[in-house]
Design a protein around this motif. Structure first.
Motif, PDB file in Angstrom:
ATOM      1  N   ASP A  38       0.829  -1.158   0.101  1.00  0.00           N
ATOM      2  CA  ASP A  38      -0.113  -0.091  -0.077  1.00  0.00           C
ATOM      3  C   ASP A  38       0.823   1.185   0.043  1.00  0.00           C
ATOM      4  O   ASP A  38       0.487   2.097  -0.604  1.00  0.00           O
ATOM      5  CB  ASP A  38      -0.861   0.016   1.226  1.00  0.00           C
ATOM      6  CG  ASP A  38      -1.972  -1.076   1.189  1.00  0.00           C
ATOM      7  OD1 ASP A  38      -2.184  -1.526   0.034  1.00  0.00           O
ATOM      8  OD2 ASP A  38      -2.539  -1.504   2.367  1.00  0.00           O
ATOM      9  N   HIS A  39       1.910   1.159   0.833  1.00  0.00           N
ATOM     10  CA  HIS A  39       2.652   2.460   0.993  1.00  0.00           C
ATOM     11  C   HIS A  39       3.645   2.581  -0.555  1.00  0.00           C
ATOM     12  O   HIS A  39       3.705   3.860  -0.883  1.00  0.00           O
ATOM     13  CB  HIS A  39       3.929   2.324   1.925  1.00  0.00           C
ATOM     14  CG  HIS A  39       3.055   2.408   3.439  1.00  0.00           C
ATOM     15  ND1 HIS A  39       2.220   2.896   3.874  1.00  0.00           N
ATOM     16  CD2 HIS A  39       3.599   1.383   4.412  1.00  0.00           C
ATOM     17  CE1 HIS A  39       1.941   2.953   5.146  1.00  0.00           C
ATOM     18  NE2 HIS A  39       2.707   2.096   5.725  1.00  0.00           N
ATOM     19  N   LEU A  40       3.733   1.635  -0.972  1.00  0.00           N
ATOM     20  CA  LEU A  40       4.522   1.777  -2.145  1.00  0.00           C
ATOM     21  C   LEU A  40       3.663   2.085  -3.430  1.00  0.00           C
ATOM     22  O   LEU A  40       4.183   3.117  -4.340  1.00  0.00           O
ATOM     23  CB  LEU A  40       5.056   0.252  -2.770  1.00  0.00           C
ATOM     24  CG  LEU A  40       5.842   0.152  -4.035  1.00  0.00           C
ATOM     25  CD1 LEU A  40       7.218   0.959  -3.861  1.00  0.00           C
ATOM     26  CD2 LEU A  40       6.268  -1.230  -4.315  1.00  0.00           C
ATOM     27  N   GLN A  41       2.221   1.775  -3.490  1.00  0.00           N
ATOM     28  CA  GLN A  41       1.443   2.287  -4.514  1.00  0.00           C
ATOM     29  C   GLN A  41       1.328   3.930  -4.027  1.00  0.00           C
ATOM     30  O   GLN A  41       1.076   4.445  -5.250  1.00  0.00           O
ATOM     31  CB  GLN A  41       0.055   1.413  -4.347  1.00  0.00           C
ATOM     32  CG  GLN A  41       0.354   0.048  -4.892  1.00  0.00           C
ATOM     33  CD  GLN A  41      -1.059  -0.712  -4.681  1.00  0.00           C
ATOM     34  OE1 GLN A  41      -1.886  -0.307  -4.017  1.00  0.00           O
ATOM     35  NE2 GLN A  41      -1.086  -1.911  -5.446  1.00  0.00           N
ATOM     36  N   ASN A  42       1.085   4.295  -2.949  1.00  0.00           N
ATOM     37  CA  ASN A  42       1.057   5.567  -2.690  1.00  0.00           C
ATOM     38  C   ASN A  42       2.127   6.431  -3.279  1.00  0.00           C
ATOM     39  O   ASN A  42       1.902   7.399  -3.630  1.00  0.00           O
ATOM     40  CB  ASN A  42       0.778   5.702  -1.235  1.00  0.00           C
ATOM     41  CG  ASN A  42      -0.724   5.239  -0.741  1.00  0.00           C
ATOM     42  OD1 ASN A  42      -1.503   4.948  -1.301  1.00  0.00           O
ATOM     43  ND2 ASN A  42      -0.660   4.754   0.556  1.00  0.00           N
ATOM     44  N   LEU A  43       3.289   5.814  -2.769  1.00  0.00           N
ATOM     45  CA  LEU A  43       4.325   6.486  -3.337  1.00  0.00           C
ATOM     46  C   LEU A  43       4.533   6.708  -4.872  1.00  0.00           C
ATOM     47  O   LEU A  43       4.818   7.644  -5.384  1.00  0.00           O
ATOM     48  CB  LEU A  43       5.662   6.013  -2.744  1.00  0.00           C
ATOM     49  CG  LEU A  43       6.918   6.625  -3.235  1.00  0.00           C
ATOM     50  CD1 LEU A  43       7.077   7.808  -2.557  1.00  0.00           C
ATOM     51  CD2 LEU A  43       8.236   5.626  -2.821  1.00  0.00           C
ATOM     52  N   ILE A  46       2.176   9.458  -5.956  1.00  0.00           N
ATOM     53  CA  ILE A  46       2.502  10.954  -5.913  1.00  0.00           C
ATOM     54  C   ILE A  46       3.683  11.176  -6.810  1.00  0.00           C
ATOM     55  O   ILE A  46       3.657  12.176  -7.326  1.00  0.00           O
ATOM     56  CB  ILE A  46       3.243  10.542  -4.208  1.00  0.00           C
ATOM     57  CG1 ILE A  46       2.119  10.662  -3.218  1.00  0.00           C
ATOM     58  CG2 ILE A  46       4.094  12.020  -4.257  1.00  0.00           C
ATOM     59  CD1 ILE A  46       2.663  10.467  -1.782  1.00  0.00           C
ATOM     60  N   CYS A  47       4.568  10.129  -7.086  1.00  0.00           N
ATOM     61  CA  CYS A  47       5.432  10.283  -8.203  1.00  0.00           C
ATOM     62  C   CYS A  47       4.971  10.236  -9.711  1.00  0.00           C
ATOM     63  O   CYS A  47       5.940  10.304 -10.297  1.00  0.00           O
ATOM     64  CB  CYS A  47       6.866   9.426  -7.810  1.00  0.00           C
ATOM     65  SG  CYS A  47       7.709   9.658  -6.178  1.00  0.00           S
ATOM     66  N   MET A  48       3.924   9.972  -9.762  1.00  0.00           N
ATOM     67  CA  MET A  48       3.438   9.751 -11.365  1.00  0.00           C
ATOM     68  C   MET A  48       3.596  10.855 -12.100  1.00  0.00           C
ATOM     69  O   MET A  48       3.854  10.721 -13.405  1.00  0.00           O
ATOM     70  CB  MET A  48       2.080   9.221 -11.332  1.00  0.00           C
ATOM     71  CG  MET A  48       1.506   8.797 -12.536  1.00  0.00           C
ATOM     72  SD  MET A  48       2.395   7.426 -13.220  1.00  0.00           S
ATOM     73  CE  MET A  48       2.055   6.219 -12.076  1.00  0.00           C
TER      74      MET A  48
END
Length: 483
Positions: A38-43, A46-48
Motif C-alpha cells: 500500500d505504501h509503495l502504491q501511494n508513493l 505521488i511520483c506519477m
C-alpha cells in the motif's frame, strides 16, 4: 595508547548498518507485506507526474535532437560564418536552438493529438452509436443465419438445443442472483474509473510541463548523473554501469519507437484494405488492430477477436474474409515489416518473448504485456554480458555453439572435451540401426539367391582345403605301402 582512525572502520560501520537495515526490511516484508504494498502504491501515485515527465521527455528527445542536428545547428553555424562577431554568442545561440526545437516538437506532438481527436475519435464515436442503434437488427441477422445453419444440419440443431436447455437456467440464476445485486458496485466502479481518468489526464499535463524542463537542460542532468556515478563507484565499475545504461536506452528506445511505427503502418494498411473491401466500421476496426498490435505476439489475436465479432453481426461472410485478411496482414508484419523496422532490437527468441509476456502481464496487467519484452530483454542482455565476462576472465570461450557438443572441460589444459557420440567415426562404436536393418542382417545371414557367385566362391574356398587334405592322406598312404 592513542587511537588511530582508519578508513576501514567506516566501511565496517556502513556494512553493519546495511545488514541491519536489510534485516529490518526483510522482517517487514515477510510479516507486513500488505502494508508495504500500500505504501509503495501511494508513493507511486505521488511520483506519477514526475514519471510521466521522464517518459514524455524520453519519447520526445529523438525528435528534438533530429531538429537540432539537421536544421537548427547548421543554420547557427552558417550564421556565425556569415557574421564572425556572433562567435562570442555561440552558447546563447545554442540555447535559442534548444528552445526552438522544443517548441517545434511540442507543436508537432499536439498536432498529432489534435488530428487524432479531430478525425479518428468522431468516426469511432459514430461507429459505436451505429452499433448501439442497429444492435437489434444485428442480433436478428445472426439469429437468422444460425437458424438457417441449424435447419440444414439437424444433428447440430439437436446438440445446440440441448446445450441451451442445459445452460439457460444457470444463465438466468447468474443474472438474477449475481449481476443484479452488483449493479451499485458496477456504477461505483465506473465512477471511480472516470475520476481516475481525470486524475491521469491532470498528471499527464503536469508531466508535459516537467518534460519541457528536462529537455531544456538534459545535458546538465546527464552530466550531474555522471559526476555522481564516478564519485561513488570505482572507475571500472562506473564504466560498466555506463555501458549498462546505454544498453537499456538502446533496447527500450529501439523497441518502443519501432513498435509504435510498426503498429501505425499496420493500422493504416488495415484501414485501406478494409475500406476497399467495403467492410463496416473501417476506422474503428483499424484503430483496434493498430493499438493492439503494440502488444507482441498476442496483440494481433486480441485485436482480431472483437473486430471479427463486429463484422459477424453485420455480414458473416465478410467476417470470414476479414479473418483471412488479418492472418495475411500479420504474416506480412511478422516476417517482413517487423524485422525491417525492429531488427534484432531485443535479441530474444520466440520462447523468451512468450515467457516475458506471460510473467509481466500477470504482474503489471496490460502495461506488462507491452513493456514486458523490453524489460526482460534488458535483464537477458545484462546477464549474458556478465556470463561472457566471467568466461573470458577464466580464459574460456563465450560462443554458445561450442558448448553444444561439450562433455566436460579438461582441468589442466582447459580444452573442451566433446561427447562420445560426437567423436570422429573411427572412434565411434557401431550401433544397430533399424533403418539399415536389411543390410545389417545380410552381414550376418547372407541370402543364397542374392549372392550366387559369393556362394560358389565360398563353396570352392571351403572345398579346396578338403581336397588338399585328401591328397596329403593318399600320398602318405602310398609312401607307407612302398615301405
Amino acid at each position: 595508547m592513542k587511537f588511530r582512525w582508519e578508513k576501514k572502520y567506516l566501511y565496517w560501520g556502513v556494512t553493519a548498518l546495511l545488514v541491519v537495515i536489510g534485516g529490518l526490511l526483510a522482517y517487514y516484508l515477510i510479516f507486513h507485506g500488505g502494508n508495504f504494498k500500500d505504501h509503495l502504491q501511494n508513493l507511486l501515485h505521488i511520483c506519477m507526474p514526475i514519471l510521466d515527465g521522464f517518459i514524455l521527455a524520453w519519447l520526445m528527445c529523438p525528435l528534438v535532437n533530429a531538429i537540432e542536428h539537421f536544421a537548427l545547428y547548421p543554420a547557427r553555424d552558417w550564421l556565425i560564418s556569415q557574421k564572425p562577431s556572433l562567435q562570442k554568442k555561440k552558447k546563447q545561440l545554442t540555447s535559442y536552438c534548444r528552445g526552438i526545437s522544443i517548441v517545434l516538437t511540442l507543436c508537432f506532438v499536439l498536432f498529432l493529438v489534435y488530428g487524432f481527436f479531430r478525425v479518428v475519435i468522431p468516426q469511432i464515436i459514430g461507429s459505436i452509436q451505429s452499433i448501439a442503434g442497429q444492435f437489434p437488427s444485428y442480433v436478428k441477422n445472426v439469429s437468422d443465419w444460425a437458424e438457417k445453419l441449424l435447419a440444414d444440419n439437424p444433428d447440430i440443431e439437436t446438440t445446440v438445443s440441448d446445450l441451451i436447455d442445459h445452460y439457460s437456467t444457470d444463465l438466468e440464476n447468474f443474472l438474477n442472483k449475481t449481476m443484479m445485486p452488483q449493479i451499485n458496485a458496477i456504477v461505483k466502479t465506473v465512477s471511480l474509473s472516470m475520476l481516475s481518468f481525470a486524475k491521469a489526464v491532470w498528471n499527464l499535463v503536469i508531466g508535459l510541463i516537467i518534460s519541457i524542463y528536462l529537455l531544456a537542460s538534459k545535458e546538465r542532468f546527464v552530466s550531474q548523473g555522471k559526476k555522481l556515478l564516478y564519485a561513488f563507484w570505482d572507475t571500472r565499475q562506473a564504466n560498466v554501469i555506463m555501458e549498462d545504461f546505454r544498453l537499456i536506452d538502446s533496447t527500450f528506445g529501439g523497441f518502443i519507437s519501432g513498435k509504435i511505427l510498426d503498429s501505425a503502418i499496420i493500422g493504416v494498411l488495415c484501414f485501406v484494405v478494409v475500406s476497399i473491401m467495403k467492410m463496416p466500421y473501417p476506422m474503428l476496426i483499424s484503430v483496434i488492430v493498430g493499438v493492439t498490435n503494440i502488444i507482441p505476439f498476442f496483440g494481433p489475436f486480441i485485436g482480431a477477436v472483437p473486430c471479427a465479432l463486429l463484422i459477424l453481426m453485420v455480414n458473416p461472410m465478410q467476417c470470414l474474409y476479414f479473418i483471412i485478411f488479418i492472418w495475411i496482414l500479420q504474416q506480412f508484419d511478422g516476417n517482413f515489416l517487423g524485422p525491417k523496422i525492429l531488427g534484432d532490437s531485443t535479441g530474444l527468441s520466440g520462447f523468451w518473448i512468450i515467457f516475458s509476456i506471460t510473467i509481466f502481464s500477470g504482474l503489471m496487467g496490460v502495461p506488462g504485456m507491452i513493456l514486458g519484452v523490453p524489460i526482460f530483454a534488458v535483464f537477458y542482455a545484462l546477464i549474458k554480458r556478465y556470463v561472457n565476462r566471467s568466461l573470458q576472465k577464466k580464459g574460456m570461450s563465450d560462443k554458445t555453439e561450442e558448448y553444444q557438443t561439450l562433455d566436460y572441460v579438461d582441468v589442466q589444459t582447459g580444452s573442451f572435451i566433446s561427447k562420445p557420440e560426437d567423436k570422429p567415426a573411427r572412434h565411434r562404436k557401431k550401433q544397430f540401426s533399424f533403418r539399415n536393418f536389411k543390410e545389417d542382417l545380410k552381414t550376418f545371414i547372407p541370402h543364397p539367391a542374392e549372392h550366387p557367385d559369393e556362394k560358389a566362391q565360398t563353396t570352392s574356398d571351403n572345398a579346396a582345403p578338403a581336397v588338399e587334405s585328401n591328397r596329403k592322406t593318399e600320398d602318405s598312404s602310398s609312401e607307407q605301402s612302398k615301405k
